[in-house]
Design an enzyme around this catalytic site. Structure first.
Site, mmCIF file in Angstrom:
data_model
loop_
_atom_site.group_PDB
_atom_site.id
_atom_site.type_symbol
_atom_site.label_atom_id
_atom_site.label_comp_id
_atom_site.label_asym_id
_atom_site.label_seq_id
_atom_site.Cartn_x
_atom_site.Cartn_y
_atom_site.Cartn_z
ATOM 1 N N GLU A 51 0.322 5.187 0.544
ATOM 2 C CA GLU A 51 -0.529 6.128 1.173
ATOM 3 C C GLU A 51 -0.102 7.603 0.645
ATOM 4 O O GLU A 51 0.997 7.911 0.268
ATOM 5 C CB GLU A 51 -0.708 6.194 2.521
ATOM 6 C CG GLU A 51 -1.349 4.807 3.023
ATOM 7 C CD GLU A 51 -1.589 4.728 4.511
ATOM 8 O OE1 GLU A 51 -1.101 5.525 5.367
ATOM 9 O OE2 GLU A 51 -2.217 3.554 4.982
ATOM 10 N N ASN A 52 -1.061 8.694 1.032
ATOM 11 C CA ASN A 52 -0.747 9.921 0.190
ATOM 12 C C ASN A 52 -1.508 10.830 1.585
ATOM 13 O O ASN A 52 -2.641 10.586 2.192
ATOM 14 C CB ASN A 52 -1.495 10.154 -0.885
ATOM 15 C CG ASN A 52 -0.901 11.376 -1.789
ATOM 16 O OD1 ASN A 52 -1.326 12.659 -1.063
ATOM 17 N ND2 ASN A 52 -0.071 11.186 -2.496
ATOM 18 N N ALA A 53 -0.925 12.115 1.606
ATOM 19 C CA ALA A 53 -1.641 13.152 2.531
ATOM 20 C C ALA A 53 -2.877 13.286 2.095
ATOM 21 O O ALA A 53 -3.798 13.644 2.839
ATOM 22 C CB ALA A 53 -0.709 14.191 2.542
ATOM 23 N N CYS A 89 -10.338 -5.189 0.327
ATOM 24 C CA CYS A 89 -11.446 -4.207 0.156
ATOM 25 C C CYS A 89 -12.141 -4.384 -1.039
ATOM 26 O O CYS A 89 -11.769 -4.868 -2.133
ATOM 27 C CB CYS A 89 -10.759 -2.636 0.203
ATOM 28 S SG CYS A 89 -10.300 -2.146 -1.172
ATOM 29 N N ASN A 118 0.711 -1.359 0.121
ATOM 30 C CA ASN A 118 0.028 -0.054 0.139
ATOM 31 C C ASN A 118 0.703 1.249 -0.030
ATOM 32 O O ASN A 118 1.936 1.227 0.506
ATOM 33 C CB ASN A 118 -1.169 0.066 1.314
ATOM 34 C CG ASN A 118 -0.369 -0.255 2.532
ATOM 35 O OD1 ASN A 118 0.600 -0.910 2.548
ATOM 36 N ND2 ASN A 118 -1.059 0.353 3.512
ATOM 37 N N CYS A 162 -4.060 0.664 -2.698
ATOM 38 C CA CYS A 162 -3.915 -0.423 -1.650
ATOM 39 C C CYS A 162 -2.797 -1.340 -2.257
ATOM 40 O O CYS A 162 -2.723 -1.412 -3.505
ATOM 41 C CB CYS A 162 -5.388 -1.343 -1.490
ATOM 42 S SG CYS A 162 -6.524 -0.566 -0.763
ATOM 43 N N GLU A 179 -3.204 -4.619 -3.042
ATOM 44 C CA GLU A 179 -3.562 -5.578 -4.165
ATOM 45 C C GLU A 179 -3.519 -4.747 -5.369
ATOM 46 O O GLU A 179 -3.231 -5.466 -6.271
ATOM 47 C CB GLU A 179 -4.995 -5.923 -3.746
ATOM 48 C CG GLU A 179 -4.981 -6.885 -2.617
ATOM 49 C CD GLU A 179 -5.300 -6.167 -1.309
ATOM 50 O OE1 GLU A 179 -4.625 -4.836 -1.411
ATOM 51 O OE2 GLU A 179 -5.696 -6.544 -0.155
ATOM 52 N N TYR A 238 -5.641 11.628 1.255
ATOM 53 C CA TYR A 238 -6.037 10.220 1.601
ATOM 54 C C TYR A 238 -6.549 9.415 0.626
ATOM 55 O O TYR A 238 -5.862 8.135 0.275
ATOM 56 C CB TYR A 238 -6.917 10.043 2.722
ATOM 57 C CG TYR A 238 -6.279 10.618 4.245
ATOM 58 C CD1 TYR A 238 -5.111 10.749 4.459
ATOM 59 C CD2 TYR A 238 -7.045 10.602 5.541
ATOM 60 C CE1 TYR A 238 -4.455 11.174 5.585
ATOM 61 C CE2 TYR A 238 -6.583 10.594 6.545
ATOM 62 C CZ TYR A 238 -5.274 11.145 6.749
ATOM 63 O OH TYR A 238 -4.912 11.468 7.834
HETATM 64 N N1 THU Z 1 -5.176 -1.702 2.441
HETATM 65 C C1 THU Z 1 -4.748 -2.398 1.490
HETATM 66 O O1 THU Z 1 -3.713 -2.232 1.134
HETATM 67 N N2 THU Z 1 -5.379 -3.297 0.954
HETATM 68 C C2 THU Z 1 -6.603 -3.838 1.601
HETATM 69 O O2 THU Z 1 -7.204 -4.802 1.173
HETATM 70 C C3 THU Z 1 -7.400 -3.154 2.711
HETATM 71 C C4 THU Z 1 -6.393 -1.884 3.044
HETATM 72 C C5 THU Z 1 -4.605 -0.368 2.927
HETATM 73 C C6 THU Z 1 -5.013 1.003 2.475
HETATM 74 C C7 THU Z 1 -4.579 2.076 3.370
HETATM 75 O O3 THU Z 1 -3.330 2.102 2.904
HETATM 76 C C8 THU Z 1 -4.379 1.005 4.945
HETATM 77 O O4 THU Z 1 -4.519 -0.282 4.476
HETATM 78 C C9 THU Z 1 -5.619 1.030 5.801
HETATM 79 O O5 THU Z 1 -6.937 1.057 5.204
#
Ligand code: THU
Length: 160
Positions: free
Chosen positions: A63-65, A112, A61, A72, A74, A67
């Site tokens: 992330e970014n400021a 997700c 995953n 993710c 996957e 959001y």
């Molecule tokens: N996240 C994933 O990388 N995969 C998932 O299937 C669920 C959530 C990440 C997204 C975010 O960076 C962090 O987990 C919290 O939600």
């Protein structure tokens, strides 16, 4: 009135019950969690895709400021795999996650909804089932295809 029942089969393995190739794939997903960029959630997810020629692609995953601009593990992994190897189906996708204390989760996190949709497209695009291994320290869940995670799904056939 009619009723439709949908059954999903999930097998749960101990790590030592997996074959060597699957152990290596799960290990690659676990390792990928350590390269995730998750300064906001502190939840590190790793994924590893094994293509039909044996190539392993990993991702995590990011992330970014802002959001919603993050993505993710996957989708990072599948988009990269599909971008680099547009002709190779993904045979198995392994996913692992660590919590904010840095511990691997006892029970796997299911992907997700947005990731399931992207996983489904990968499966359909190649016409090849994509097996899924969800890592938990107490057991690894195996699903035989993405359709098991996303029944009654929307796909390109609806656009015709
Ligand atoms: N996240 C994933 O990388 N995969 C998932 O299937 C669920 C959530 C990440 C997204 C975010 O960076 C962090 O987990 C919290 O939600």
């Amino acid at each position: 009135m009619k009723e439709l029942s949908i059954r999903i089969d999930v097998k749960i393995y101990r790590f030592d019950e997996l074959n060597e190739a699957d152990r290596a794939l799960v290990e690659a997903a676990r390792e990928a969690t350590f390269r995730s960029y998750a300064p906001y959630s502190h939840f590190s997810v790793g994924a590893a895709a094994r293509l039909t020629d044996g190539t392993i692609i990993t991702g995590n995953n990011q992330e970014n400021a802002a959001y919603p601009s993050g993505i993710c593990a996957e989708r990072t992994t599948l988009f990269y795999a599909n971008a680099q190897h547009p002709d190779l189906p993904v045979e198995t996708l392994a996913i692992a996650a660590r919590n904010e204390r840095g511990e691997f989760l006892q029970h796997p996190i299911p992907p997700c909804g947005a990731c399931r949709q992207v996983m489904l497209e990968t499966e359909k695009r190649f016409g090849h089932p994509m097996r899924i291994l969800l890592f938990g320290t107490e057991g690894i869940y195996e699903l035989q295809q993405v359709g098991d995670l996303l029944p009654l799904s929307f796909d390109e056939s609806a656009l015709k």
